[in-house]
Design an enzyme around this catalytic site. Structure first.
Site, PDB file in Angstrom:
ATOM      1  N   ASN A 150      -2.701  44.755  29.250  1.00 12.55           N
ATOM      2  CA  ASN A 150      -3.388  43.486  29.564  1.00 12.55           C
ATOM      3  C   ASN A 150      -3.169  42.406  28.505  1.00 12.55           C
ATOM      4  OD1 ASN A 150      -5.008  44.927  27.759  1.00 12.55           O
ATOM      5  ND2 ASN A 150      -6.891  44.060  28.570  1.00 12.55           N
ATOM      6  N   THR A 226     -10.949  54.612  29.403  1.00 13.64           N
ATOM      7  CA  THR A 226     -11.789  55.694  28.898  1.00 13.64           C
ATOM      8  C   THR A 226     -11.213  57.046  29.300  1.00 13.64           C
ATOM      9  OG1 THR A 226     -13.717  54.268  28.893  1.00 13.64           O
ATOM     10  CG2 THR A 226     -14.152  56.633  29.005  1.00 13.64           C
ATOM     11  N   GLU A 246     -10.390  52.297  21.459  1.00 14.61           N
ATOM     12  CA  GLU A 246     -10.945  51.068  22.050  1.00 14.61           C
ATOM     13  C   GLU A 246     -10.773  51.211  23.555  1.00 14.61           C
ATOM     14  OE1 GLU A 246     -12.538  48.843  20.505  1.00 14.61           O
ATOM     15  OE2 GLU A 246     -11.890  48.935  18.423  1.00 14.61           O
ATOM     16  N   CYS A 280     -10.877  43.710  28.594  1.00 14.11           N
ATOM     17  CA  CYS A 280     -11.925  44.695  28.329  1.00 14.11           C
ATOM     18  C   CYS A 280     -13.276  44.013  28.171  1.00 14.11           C
ATOM     19  CB  CYS A 280     -11.568  45.527  27.108  1.00 14.11           C
ATOM     20  SG  CYS A 280     -11.178  44.560  25.653  1.00 14.11           S
ATOM     21  N   GLU A 457     -12.147  48.312  15.139  1.00 15.19           N
ATOM     22  CA  GLU A 457     -10.938  47.678  14.617  1.00 15.19           C
ATOM     23  C   GLU A 457     -11.314  46.312  14.071  1.00 15.19           C
ATOM     24  OE1 GLU A 457      -8.062  47.906  18.056  1.00 15.19           O
ATOM     25  OE2 GLU A 457      -7.068  49.080  16.492  1.00 15.19           O
TER      26      GLU A 457
HETATM   27  P1  NAD Z   1      -4.228  53.370  30.046  1.00 18.70           P
HETATM   28  O1  NAD Z   1      -5.259  54.217  29.428  1.00 18.70           O
HETATM   29  O2  NAD Z   1      -3.672  53.745  31.356  1.00 18.70           O
HETATM   30  O3  NAD Z   1      -2.961  53.208  29.079  1.00 18.70           O
HETATM   31  C1  NAD Z   1      -3.065  52.719  27.766  1.00 18.70           C
HETATM   32  C2  NAD Z   1      -1.878  53.211  26.949  1.00 18.70           C
HETATM   33  O4  NAD Z   1      -1.943  54.630  26.839  1.00 18.70           O
HETATM   34  C3  NAD Z   1      -0.508  52.917  27.551  1.00 18.70           C
HETATM   35  O5  NAD Z   1       0.386  52.585  26.499  1.00 18.70           O
HETATM   36  C4  NAD Z   1      -0.126  54.250  28.186  1.00 18.70           C
HETATM   37  O6  NAD Z   1       1.280  54.416  28.295  1.00 18.70           O
HETATM   38  C5  NAD Z   1      -0.703  55.224  27.192  1.00 18.70           C
HETATM   39  N1  NAD Z   1      -0.982  56.565  27.713  1.00 18.70           N
HETATM   40  C6  NAD Z   1      -1.166  56.951  29.002  1.00 18.70           C
HETATM   41  N2  NAD Z   1      -1.453  58.263  29.065  1.00 18.70           N
HETATM   42  C7  NAD Z   1      -1.470  58.731  27.782  1.00 18.70           C
HETATM   43  C8  NAD Z   1      -1.731  59.995  27.185  1.00 18.70           C
HETATM   44  N3  NAD Z   1      -2.038  61.079  27.912  1.00 18.70           N
HETATM   45  N4  NAD Z   1      -1.667  60.098  25.836  1.00 18.70           N
HETATM   46  C9  NAD Z   1      -1.392  59.032  25.071  1.00 18.70           C
HETATM   47  N5  NAD Z   1      -1.127  57.797  25.586  1.00 18.70           N
HETATM   48  C10 NAD Z   1      -1.175  57.642  26.921  1.00 18.70           C
HETATM   49  O7  NAD Z   1      -4.896  51.906  30.077  1.00 18.70           O
HETATM   50  P2  NAD Z   1      -4.342  50.602  30.771  1.00 18.70           P
HETATM   51  O8  NAD Z   1      -4.476  50.769  32.253  1.00 18.70           O
HETATM   52  O9  NAD Z   1      -3.006  50.270  30.193  1.00 18.70           O
HETATM   53  O10 NAD Z   1      -5.391  49.513  30.247  1.00 18.70           O
HETATM   54  C11 NAD Z   1      -6.569  49.190  30.923  1.00 18.70           C
HETATM   55  C12 NAD Z   1      -7.788  49.786  30.261  1.00 18.70           C
HETATM   56  O11 NAD Z   1      -7.795  49.477  28.879  1.00 18.70           O
HETATM   57  C13 NAD Z   1      -9.107  49.246  30.800  1.00 18.70           C
HETATM   58  O12 NAD Z   1     -10.032  50.282  30.985  1.00 18.70           O
HETATM   59  C14 NAD Z   1      -9.590  48.311  29.695  1.00 18.70           C
HETATM   60  O13 NAD Z   1     -10.978  48.093  29.692  1.00 18.70           O
HETATM   61  C15 NAD Z   1      -9.086  49.010  28.491  1.00 18.70           C
HETATM   62  N6  NAD Z   1      -8.958  48.087  27.369  1.00 18.70           N
HETATM   63  C16 NAD Z   1      -9.819  48.227  26.312  1.00 18.70           C
HETATM   64  C17 NAD Z   1      -9.751  47.336  25.247  1.00 18.70           C
HETATM   65  C18 NAD Z   1     -10.683  47.468  24.071  1.00 18.70           C
HETATM   66  O14 NAD Z   1     -10.370  46.907  23.036  1.00 18.70           O
HETATM   67  N7  NAD Z   1     -11.782  48.182  24.169  1.00 18.70           N
HETATM   68  C19 NAD Z   1      -8.804  46.309  25.257  1.00 18.70           C
HETATM   69  C20 NAD Z   1      -7.950  46.205  26.340  1.00 18.70           C
HETATM   70  C21 NAD Z   1      -8.024  47.108  27.390  1.00 18.70           C
END
Ligand code: NAD
Length: 479
Positions: A150, A226, A246, A280, A457
């Protein structure tokens, strides 16, 4: 300095730009056309990057803090010089409108520079004639940054600055959906950091687990959902890696009856629909006092309907959602709303006639006072769908706002300072805003309560998250 070119994309390993035999590519979410090829890193590539990081760490961590600080500041300046190209690439790969992509590049520069200015001196616990006890912060070693799709640039910079300032070596893993700006960021970094200090690997779904399980990676900083965060934590437990998570959010905004709707509604509109709700800390539930509910709803719906959805290179306020899986997820919320008694007062799906393009577009959708247990209230759509709910008593709305597994952000909107203070202190969230939402600062720690994360962070807390503590007991008058 020569401008970066954005046609070829490489893994960055030990100071070298590398391609791989097998490749993959992202999709432009507005046009559904394939974006350029990117490498598909293997376990062998990870091992090579980790070995290079280990060598680099020994030298980098010994450099004076000010030298690392100056390198980060110069790197931030280089990013600013390439703002136009990074912003265009962000719009192509992520889908966000170009002006919002420019804002993300500016924020990335700010997050690099301001965190680079932080100092973290040793803490003096005791200092007497007999004894001196101090705690200092030493770099953990090799960190891997796992970033979502995002805010691919800003979230990478948010991790990179504290990791490198504190003397760690960092391997950046962008999302497979948005690998382009992350890879270019690491390529740009080779002009400022010794080989192996900042590396980047692009890969598919198998790459994240290879990093989290790797025995010689010491720290994972993960931003994402999550559900994935739980898998990351489980995997890191096997090697007892240090970990920052995060994760997702379902931020409530509590609107009291004394607000000025003329000024408050436009702000809330912005904090709901920014990045098409894929943020997020976007507002994801709006609780409005029942005495102003009809007026609020009317003004919110009018403004929402005036927003233009389309390709980020056009005059659009909202781009598409970023990828097909996310499109399907948002669609599942609309399907669920359709199957229940919920009333949609703006949006819903596009018809074939008014679709702004072939991409993953939704009209921003407003749901009028759905039940508290409906999917649109309890889950995070991470897309352009928002429930607006009514409340009557303060205790009741605080309870409903806190009734979530998430605890990332929350806000309260009122002119009454005592009331603002009272309500805000009862909200269970890592960041609480009064009369705003979504404002972030690279010097302020950011982290979630409950299932929204672990650790924090940014700010000094963020620096410490890349460090071990080391406490010295010095007996000044030995026997
Ligand atoms: P995601 O969890 O699908 O992927 C995030 C990252 O993790 C990607 O780089 C992905 O390739 C990697 N990944 C996937 N499976 C993995 C595994 N088993 N082990 C290690 N890495 C793995 O999330 P997304 O769909 O890319 O992002 C959306 C989510 O992120 C939403 O829930 C949003 O709220 C959250 N988000 C949180 C913050 C925050 O700072 N709290 C900021 C931005 C987004």
């Amino acid at each position: 300095m020569t401008a970066l070119e954005f046609t070829q994309f490489y893994n960055v390993i030990d100071g070298r730009l590398e391609t791989t035999v097998e490749t993959t590519h992202g999709i432009n979410p507005s046009t559904l056309e394939p974006n350029p090829k990117v490498p598909l890193a293997s376990e062998v590539d990870v091992n090579r990057a980790v070995a290079a990081a280990r060598m680099a760490f020994d030298l980098w961590s010994e450099k004076p803090l000010d030298e690392r600080r100056q390198a980060l500041i110069a790197f931030a300046d280089s990013l600013a010089e390439n703002k136009g190209a990074f912003a265009r690439m962000l719009t192509i790969e992520q889908g966000k409108p170009l002006n919002q992509a420019e804002v993300e590049v500016d924020a990335s520069v700010k997050w690099l520079k301001q965190q680079a200015t932080l100092s973290f001196p040793e803490d003096v616990i005791v200092d007497t004639e007999e004894q001196r006890v101090t705690t200092s912060y030493t770099p953990i070693g090799i960190a891997a940054a796992i970033v979502p799709w995002n805010f691919p640039l800003m979230l990478a910079c948010g991790k990179l600055a504290p990791a490198l300032l504190t003397g760690n070596a960092l391997i950046l893993k962008p999302s497979p959906f948005t690998p382009y700006c992350g890879l270019k960021l690491a390529e740009l970094g080779q002009r400022h950091f010794p080989p192996g200090v900042l590396q980047a690997l692009s890969g598919d779904d198998s790459l994240g687990p290879i990093l989290t399980e790797h025995p010689d990676i010491d720290k994972i900083s993960f931003t994402g959902s999550t559900a994935t965060g739980k898998r990351v934590m489980e995997s890191c437990s096997r090697t007892l890696k240090r970990l920052t998570l995060e994760l997702g959010g379902n931020d409530p905004a509590i609107v009291c009856e004394d607000v000025n709707l003329m000024t408050v509604v436009p702000q809330i509109v912005q904090y709901v629909w920014a990045n098409s709700g894929q943020l997020c800390v976007a507002i994801k539930r709006i609780y409005v006092h029942s005495s102003i509910y009809p007026q609020f709803l009317d003004a919110f719906v009018k403004m929402t309907k005036s927003l233009v959805v389309g390709d980020g290179f056009g005059a659009s306020h909202l781009g598409p959602v970023q990828n097909k899986a996310q499109y399907t997820r948002v669609q599942s919320f609309l399907d669920n709303i359709g199957k229940t008694d919920c009333t949609v007062v703006a949006g819903g799906d596009f018809t074939n006639e008014n679709r702004p393009g072939p991409g993953y577009f939704f009209t921003p959708t407003v749901v009028d006072n759905p039940p508290d247990d409906s999917m649109v209230v309890t889950e995070e759509p991470f897309g352009p769908v928002i429930p607006i709910l009514q409340w009557t008593s303060e205790d009741e709305v605080i309870r409903r706002a806190n009734n979530s597994d998430y605890g990332l952000g929350a806000s309260v909107w009122t002119k009454d300072t005592e009331r603002a203070s009272r309500i805000s202190k009862k909200l269970k969230a890592g960041t609480v805003w009064i009369n705003s939402h979504m404002l972030l600062n690279p010097l302020a720690p950011f982290g979630g309560h409950k299932k929204s994360g672990l650790g924090a962070e940014w700010g000094v807390e963020g620096l410490k998250s890349y460090c071990n503590t080391q406490t010295f007991f010095w007996t000044k008058k030995p026997n």
